[in-house]
Scaffold this active site. Structure first.
Site, PDB file in Angstrom:
ATOM      1  N   PRO A 255       7.212   5.461  -6.218  1.00  0.00           N
ATOM      2  CA  PRO A 255       8.106   4.315  -6.117  1.00  0.00           C
ATOM      3  C   PRO A 255       9.417   4.595  -5.389  1.00  0.00           C
ATOM      4  O   PRO A 255      10.009   5.662  -5.550  1.00  0.00           O
ATOM      5  CB  PRO A 255       8.376   3.923  -7.580  1.00  0.00           C
ATOM      6  CG  PRO A 255       7.965   5.084  -8.381  1.00  0.00           C
ATOM      7  CD  PRO A 255       6.881   5.789  -7.619  1.00  0.00           C
ATOM      8  N   ASN A 256       9.791   3.623  -4.606  1.00  0.00           N
ATOM      9  CA  ASN A 256      11.056   3.598  -3.856  1.00  0.00           C
ATOM     10  C   ASN A 256      11.085   4.534  -2.641  1.00  0.00           C
ATOM     11  O   ASN A 256      12.066   4.542  -1.897  1.00  0.00           O
ATOM     12  CB  ASN A 256      12.267   3.888  -4.774  1.00  0.00           C
ATOM     13  CG  ASN A 256      12.394   2.851  -5.862  1.00  0.00           C
ATOM     14  OD1 ASN A 256      12.472   1.662  -5.557  1.00  0.00           O
ATOM     15  ND2 ASN A 256      12.374   3.255  -7.124  1.00  0.00           N
TER      16      ASN A 256
ATOM     17  N   ARG B  56      17.637   4.103   1.347  1.00  0.00           N
ATOM     18  CA  ARG B  56      17.906   4.449  -0.035  1.00  0.00           C
ATOM     19  C   ARG B  56      18.759   5.726  -0.133  1.00  0.00           C
ATOM     20  O   ARG B  56      18.313   6.794   0.287  1.00  0.00           O
ATOM     21  CB  ARG B  56      16.557   4.696  -0.699  1.00  0.00           C
ATOM     22  CG  ARG B  56      16.630   5.175  -2.091  1.00  0.00           C
ATOM     23  CD  ARG B  56      15.273   5.669  -2.550  1.00  0.00           C
ATOM     24  NE  ARG B  56      15.362   6.021  -3.935  1.00  0.00           N
ATOM     25  CZ  ARG B  56      14.521   6.808  -4.567  1.00  0.00           C
ATOM     26  NH1 ARG B  56      13.494   7.323  -3.923  1.00  0.00           N
ATOM     27  NH2 ARG B  56      14.701   7.079  -5.836  1.00  0.00           N
TER      28      ARG B  56
ATOM     29  N   TYR C  53      18.651  11.482  -0.103  1.00  0.00           N
ATOM     30  CA  TYR C  53      17.278  11.553   0.410  1.00  0.00           C
ATOM     31  C   TYR C  53      17.174  11.657   1.934  1.00  0.00           C
ATOM     32  O   TYR C  53      16.074  11.799   2.459  1.00  0.00           O
ATOM     33  CB  TYR C  53      16.485  10.335  -0.093  1.00  0.00           C
ATOM     34  CG  TYR C  53      16.408  10.292  -1.610  1.00  0.00           C
ATOM     35  CD1 TYR C  53      15.745  11.286  -2.317  1.00  0.00           C
ATOM     36  CD2 TYR C  53      17.025   9.277  -2.338  1.00  0.00           C
ATOM     37  CE1 TYR C  53      15.690  11.277  -3.703  1.00  0.00           C
ATOM     38  CE2 TYR C  53      16.966   9.248  -3.732  1.00  0.00           C
ATOM     39  CZ  TYR C  53      16.307  10.247  -4.405  1.00  0.00           C
ATOM     40  OH  TYR C  53      16.253  10.241  -5.772  1.00  0.00           O
TER      41      TYR C  53
ATOM     42  N   ASN D 258       4.499  13.278  -4.220  1.00  0.00           N
ATOM     43  CA  ASN D 258       5.860  13.094  -4.717  1.00  0.00           C
ATOM     44  C   ASN D 258       5.799  11.837  -5.592  1.00  0.00           C
ATOM     45  O   ASN D 258       5.852  10.727  -5.073  1.00  0.00           O
ATOM     46  CB  ASN D 258       6.843  12.902  -3.561  1.00  0.00           C
ATOM     47  CG  ASN D 258       8.270  12.726  -4.072  1.00  0.00           C
ATOM     48  OD1 ASN D 258       8.494  12.555  -5.269  1.00  0.00           O
ATOM     49  ND2 ASN D 258       9.235  12.755  -3.165  1.00  0.00           N
TER      50      ASN D 258
ATOM     51  N   ALA E 195      10.104   8.675  -9.383  1.00  0.00           N
ATOM     52  CA  ALA E 195      10.568   8.537 -10.778  1.00  0.00           C
ATOM     53  C   ALA E 195       9.455   8.770 -11.793  1.00  0.00           C
ATOM     54  O   ALA E 195       9.724   9.198 -12.927  1.00  0.00           O
ATOM     55  CB  ALA E 195      11.197   7.163 -10.979  1.00  0.00           C
TER      56      ALA E 195
ATOM     57  N   GLU F 112       3.241  19.590  -5.595  1.00  0.00           N
ATOM     58  CA  GLU F 112       4.272  18.602  -5.945  1.00  0.00           C
ATOM     59  C   GLU F 112       5.476  18.802  -5.032  1.00  0.00           C
ATOM     60  O   GLU F 112       5.913  19.940  -4.833  1.00  0.00           O
ATOM     61  CB  GLU F 112       4.675  18.825  -7.407  1.00  0.00           C
ATOM     62  CG  GLU F 112       5.829  17.961  -7.877  1.00  0.00           C
ATOM     63  CD  GLU F 112       6.274  18.322  -9.311  1.00  0.00           C
ATOM     64  OE1 GLU F 112       5.830  19.383  -9.844  1.00  0.00           O
ATOM     65  OE2 GLU F 112       7.083  17.565  -9.876  1.00  0.00           O
TER      66      GLU F 112
ATOM     67  N   HIS G  91       9.458  17.261  -3.968  1.00  0.00           N
ATOM     68  CA  HIS G  91      10.608  16.365  -4.147  1.00  0.00           C
ATOM     69  C   HIS G  91      11.586  16.607  -3.018  1.00  0.00           C
ATOM     70  O   HIS G  91      11.875  17.773  -2.685  1.00  0.00           O
ATOM     71  CB  HIS G  91      11.294  16.598  -5.496  1.00  0.00           C
ATOM     72  CG  HIS G  91      10.376  16.335  -6.633  1.00  0.00           C
ATOM     73  ND1 HIS G  91      10.069  15.065  -7.054  1.00  0.00           N
ATOM     74  CD2 HIS G  91       9.633  17.180  -7.392  1.00  0.00           C
ATOM     75  CE1 HIS G  91       9.183  15.137  -8.031  1.00  0.00           C
ATOM     76  NE2 HIS G  91       8.897  16.407  -8.257  1.00  0.00           N
TER      77      HIS G  91
ATOM     78  N   ARG H  51      20.176  17.932 -10.538  1.00  0.00           N
ATOM     79  CA  ARG H  51      20.613  16.542 -10.694  1.00  0.00           C
ATOM     80  C   ARG H  51      20.704  16.169 -12.185  1.00  0.00           C
ATOM     81  O   ARG H  51      20.865  17.030 -13.020  1.00  0.00           O
ATOM     82  CB  ARG H  51      19.664  15.629  -9.899  1.00  0.00           C
ATOM     83  CG  ARG H  51      19.718  15.928  -8.393  1.00  0.00           C
ATOM     84  CD  ARG H  51      18.841  15.000  -7.585  1.00  0.00           C
ATOM     85  NE  ARG H  51      19.297  13.615  -7.706  1.00  0.00           N
ATOM     86  CZ  ARG H  51      18.571  12.552  -7.335  1.00  0.00           C
ATOM     87  NH1 ARG H  51      17.363  12.735  -6.817  1.00  0.00           N
ATOM     88  NH2 ARG H  51      19.050  11.331  -7.472  1.00  0.00           N
TER      89      ARG H  51
HETATM   90  C1  DQA Z   1      12.447  12.320  -6.041  1.00  0.00           C
HETATM   91  C2  DQA Z   1      13.323  12.691  -7.235  1.00  0.00           C
HETATM   92  C3  DQA Z   1      13.108  11.708  -8.382  1.00  0.00           C
HETATM   93  O1  DQA Z   1      13.922  12.068  -9.498  1.00  0.00           O
HETATM   94  C4  DQA Z   1      13.476  10.311  -7.948  1.00  0.00           C
HETATM   95  O2  DQA Z   1      13.224   9.392  -8.990  1.00  0.00           O
HETATM   96  C5  DQA Z   1      12.827   9.909  -6.689  1.00  0.00           C
HETATM   97  C6  DQA Z   1      12.644  10.885  -5.621  1.00  0.00           C
HETATM   98  C7  DQA Z   1      12.739  13.208  -4.811  1.00  0.00           C
HETATM   99  O3  DQA Z   1      11.933  13.178  -3.894  1.00  0.00           O
HETATM  100  O4  DQA Z   1      13.758  13.904  -4.770  1.00  0.00           O
HETATM  101  O5  DQA Z   1      12.520   8.731  -6.492  1.00  0.00           O
HETATM  102  O6  DQA Z   1      11.081  12.520  -6.401  1.00  0.00           O
END
Ligand code: DQA
Length: 143
Positions: free
Chosen positions: A9-10, A17, A22, A73, A76, A97, A99, A106
């Site tokens: 998501p997002n 964003r 990011y 990835n 959230a 995985e 990120h 964080r």
């Molecule tokens: C994320 C880190 C997560 O905590 C966050 O909710 C994201 C992106 C990252 O790529 O750093 O949406 O996965």
């Protein structure tokens, strides 16, 4: 070798964003970079992004018998989803995985990942480069 790249998501909002966290690159640019990197290594990559937990679970289930590995990835959902963990355990495909940000430095709620224990490796804080490294990890493991 076929790899499925899943973004949660997002991540469709990359570029807009929170660019200080990011980066300014878009999801399309990320996928283009990764596709090119994969092509050089002789790997075929498919990309999937969803804002819905169940859709991600279904995509992981459908990967069985089709893909050799997964780069994910979960965004959230990393910090909340036992369903995504269970789907990864169900298919048993080698998974890396990723990120973009360094989740360990964080907020405390970002510091736990449900999926890390079942992943070959977790790569954090390397922005787009992390996805390229994830592909290298899968190539080394499966190669
Ligand atoms: C994320 C880190 C997560 O905590 C966050 O909710 C994201 C992106 C990252 O790529 O750093 O949406 O996965």
């Amino acid at each position: 070798m076929k790899v499925l790249v899943i973004n949660g998501p997002n991540l469709n909002m990359l570029g807009v964003r929170e660019p200080d966290i990011y980066g300014k690159g878009t999801l399309e640019e990320l996928e283009g970079m990764l596709r090119e990197h994969a092509r050089k290594k002789g790997v075929m990559c498919d990309f999937y992004q969803s804002n819905h937990e169940g859709a991600i679970v279904e995509k992981i289930q459908q990967a069985l018998g089709v893909y050799d590995g997964i780069i994910i990835n979960p965004a959230a959902y990393t910090h909340t989803s036992i369903a995504i963990l269970d789907a990864l355990k169900a298919v048993g495909l080698p998974t890396v995985e990723v990120h973009l940000s360094d989740i360990a430095s964080r907020e405390s709620f970002r510091q736990h990942s449900y999926i890390s224990p079942v992943c070959v490796k977790t790569i954090t804080g390397k922005h787009f480069q992390g996805y390229l490294e994830a592909l290298d990890v899968l190539v080394d493991k499966l190669g």
